[in-house]
Design a protein around this motif. Structure first.
Motif, short mmCIF file in Angstrom:
data_model
loop_
_atom_site.label_atom_id
_atom_site.label_comp_id
_atom_site.label_asym_id
_atom_site.label_seq_id
_atom_site.Cartn_x
_atom_site.Cartn_y
_atom_site.Cartn_z
N ALA A 137 0.84 -1.21 0.00
CA ALA A 137 0.00 0.00 0.00
C ALA A 137 0.87 1.25 0.00
O ALA A 137 0.60 2.20 -0.74
CB ALA A 137 -0.93 -0.01 1.21
N HIS B 183 2.32 1.89 -3.36
CA HIS B 183 1.37 2.54 -4.25
C HIS B 183 1.28 4.03 -3.96
O HIS B 183 1.23 4.85 -4.89
CB HIS B 183 -0.01 1.88 -4.13
CG HIS B 183 -0.12 0.61 -4.90
ND1 HIS B 183 0.39 -0.58 -4.44
CD2 HIS B 183 -0.66 0.35 -6.12
CE1 HIS B 183 0.16 -1.52 -5.34
NE2 HIS B 183 -0.47 -0.98 -6.37
N LEU B 184 1.26 4.40 -2.71
CA LEU B 184 1.22 5.83 -2.36
C LEU B 184 2.48 6.55 -2.83
O LEU B 184 2.42 7.71 -3.24
CB LEU B 184 1.03 6.01 -0.85
CG LEU B 184 -0.31 5.53 -0.29
CD1 LEU B 184 -0.34 5.72 1.22
CD2 LEU B 184 -1.48 6.25 -0.96
N THR C 263 -4.78 4.68 -7.92
CA THR C 263 -3.73 4.28 -6.99
C THR C 263 -4.19 4.44 -5.54
O THR C 263 -3.89 3.57 -4.70
CB THR C 263 -2.44 5.09 -7.26
OG1 THR C 263 -2.12 4.94 -8.65
CG2 THR C 263 -1.28 4.59 -6.42
N LEU C 264 -4.91 5.50 -5.23
CA LEU C 264 -5.47 5.68 -3.88
C LEU C 264 -6.45 4.56 -3.55
O LEU C 264 -6.45 4.05 -2.42
CB LEU C 264 -6.16 7.03 -3.75
CG LEU C 264 -5.27 8.24 -3.54
CD1 LEU C 264 -6.10 9.52 -3.58
CD2 LEU C 264 -4.51 8.14 -2.23
N ALA C 265 -7.27 4.18 -4.51
CA ALA C 265 -8.24 3.10 -4.27
C ALA C 265 -7.53 1.78 -3.97
O ALA C 265 -7.90 1.06 -3.03
CB ALA C 265 -9.17 2.96 -5.47
N ALA D 230 -4.46 1.41 -2.82
CA ALA D 230 -3.79 1.55 -1.52
C ALA D 230 -4.79 1.40 -0.38
O ALA D 230 -4.49 0.75 0.63
CB ALA D 230 -3.05 2.88 -1.43
N ALA D 231 -5.97 1.98 -0.51
CA ALA D 231 -6.99 1.88 0.54
C ALA D 231 -7.41 0.43 0.77
O ALA D 231 -7.53 -0.01 1.92
CB ALA D 231 -8.20 2.75 0.19
N VAL D 232 -7.63 -0.29 -0.32
CA VAL D 232 -8.01 -1.70 -0.20
C VAL D 232 -6.88 -2.48 0.47
O VAL D 232 -7.12 -3.29 1.39
CB VAL D 232 -8.37 -2.30 -1.57
CG1 VAL D 232 -8.49 -3.82 -1.51
CG2 VAL D 232 -9.66 -1.68 -2.10
N PHE E 218 -4.54 -1.37 2.51
CA PHE E 218 -4.46 -1.02 3.93
C PHE E 218 -5.58 -1.71 4.72
O PHE E 218 -5.35 -2.21 5.83
CB PHE E 218 -4.54 0.49 4.15
CG PHE E 218 -3.22 1.20 4.00
CD1 PHE E 218 -2.10 0.81 4.73
CD2 PHE E 218 -3.09 2.28 3.15
CE1 PHE E 218 -0.89 1.46 4.61
CE2 PHE E 218 -1.88 2.95 3.01
CZ PHE E 218 -0.78 2.54 3.74
N ALA E 219 -6.79 -1.77 4.15
CA ALA E 219 -7.89 -2.46 4.83
C ALA E 219 -7.56 -3.93 5.02
O ALA E 219 -7.78 -4.50 6.10
CB ALA E 219 -9.18 -2.29 4.04
N TRP E 220 -7.01 -4.57 3.99
CA TRP E 220 -6.63 -5.98 4.10
C TRP E 220 -5.56 -6.17 5.16
O TRP E 220 -5.58 -7.15 5.91
CB TRP E 220 -6.15 -6.51 2.75
CG TRP E 220 -7.23 -6.67 1.72
CD1 TRP E 220 -8.58 -6.46 1.89
CD2 TRP E 220 -7.07 -7.07 0.38
NE1 TRP E 220 -9.23 -6.71 0.72
CE2 TRP E 220 -8.35 -7.09 -0.23
CE3 TRP E 220 -5.96 -7.43 -0.39
CZ2 TRP E 220 -8.55 -7.44 -1.55
CZ3 TRP E 220 -6.16 -7.79 -1.72
CH2 TRP E 220 -7.43 -7.80 -2.29
#
Length: 140
Positions: free
Chosen positions: A20, A23-24, A58-60, A62-64, A66-68
């Motif tokens: 993640a 990606h950021l 890329t934000l989407a 990274a968010a997924v 981080f949630a995982w």
């Protein structure tokens, strides 16, 4: 001492969080990073042109990721229990494994992505999928 399942989830969660952050970093570094990571010339050029799409995609992702990672840490007992953890962890493992073995089917849909991208990302997804699968099966 942590069980083998918890250790697998901690490793999987840590590596997923690193993915993640990578990606950021693409957002922060820009086109050069998109190219280095093998995301394709179209994404790199869009980033160079200041288009919002590469950032949003890329934000989407990274968010997924981080949630995982957070769910992996929850399943390992590192943080508090999250809802549906017993469902989410094997689902994440299945998604990672499907991505790892399904790249020959995906590759034609994204021809701008480099072969190195497909091989590296699929190998990483295989490792992460196995970590989530082992963690899900063995539990914390």
């Amino acid at each position: 001492m942590n069980s083998a399942g918890a250790l697998a989830l901690i490793a999987g969660g840590t590596l997923t969080a690193v993915a993640a952050v990578a990606h950021l970093a693409c957002i922060g570094i820009g086109a050069r990073a998109y190219r280095f990571m093998g995301a394709g010339e179209r994404m790199a050029r869009a980033a160079e042109a200041g288009k919002v799409r590469p950032t949003l995609v890329t934000l989407a992702i990274a968010a997924v990721l981080f949630a995982w990672a957070i769910y992996a840490f929850s399943g390992a007992g590192v943080i508090g229990s999250l809802p549906l953890t017993a469902f989410v962890l094997p689902a994440v493992g299945a998604v990672y494994l499907a991505r790892a073995i399904g790249f020959p089917l995906l590759k034609p849909r994204f021809p701008e992505n480099s072969t190195a991208f497909w091989l590296w990302s699929s190998g990483i997804c295989l490792v992460l999928g196995l970590l989530f699968a082992v963690g899900s099966i063995l539990g914390a």
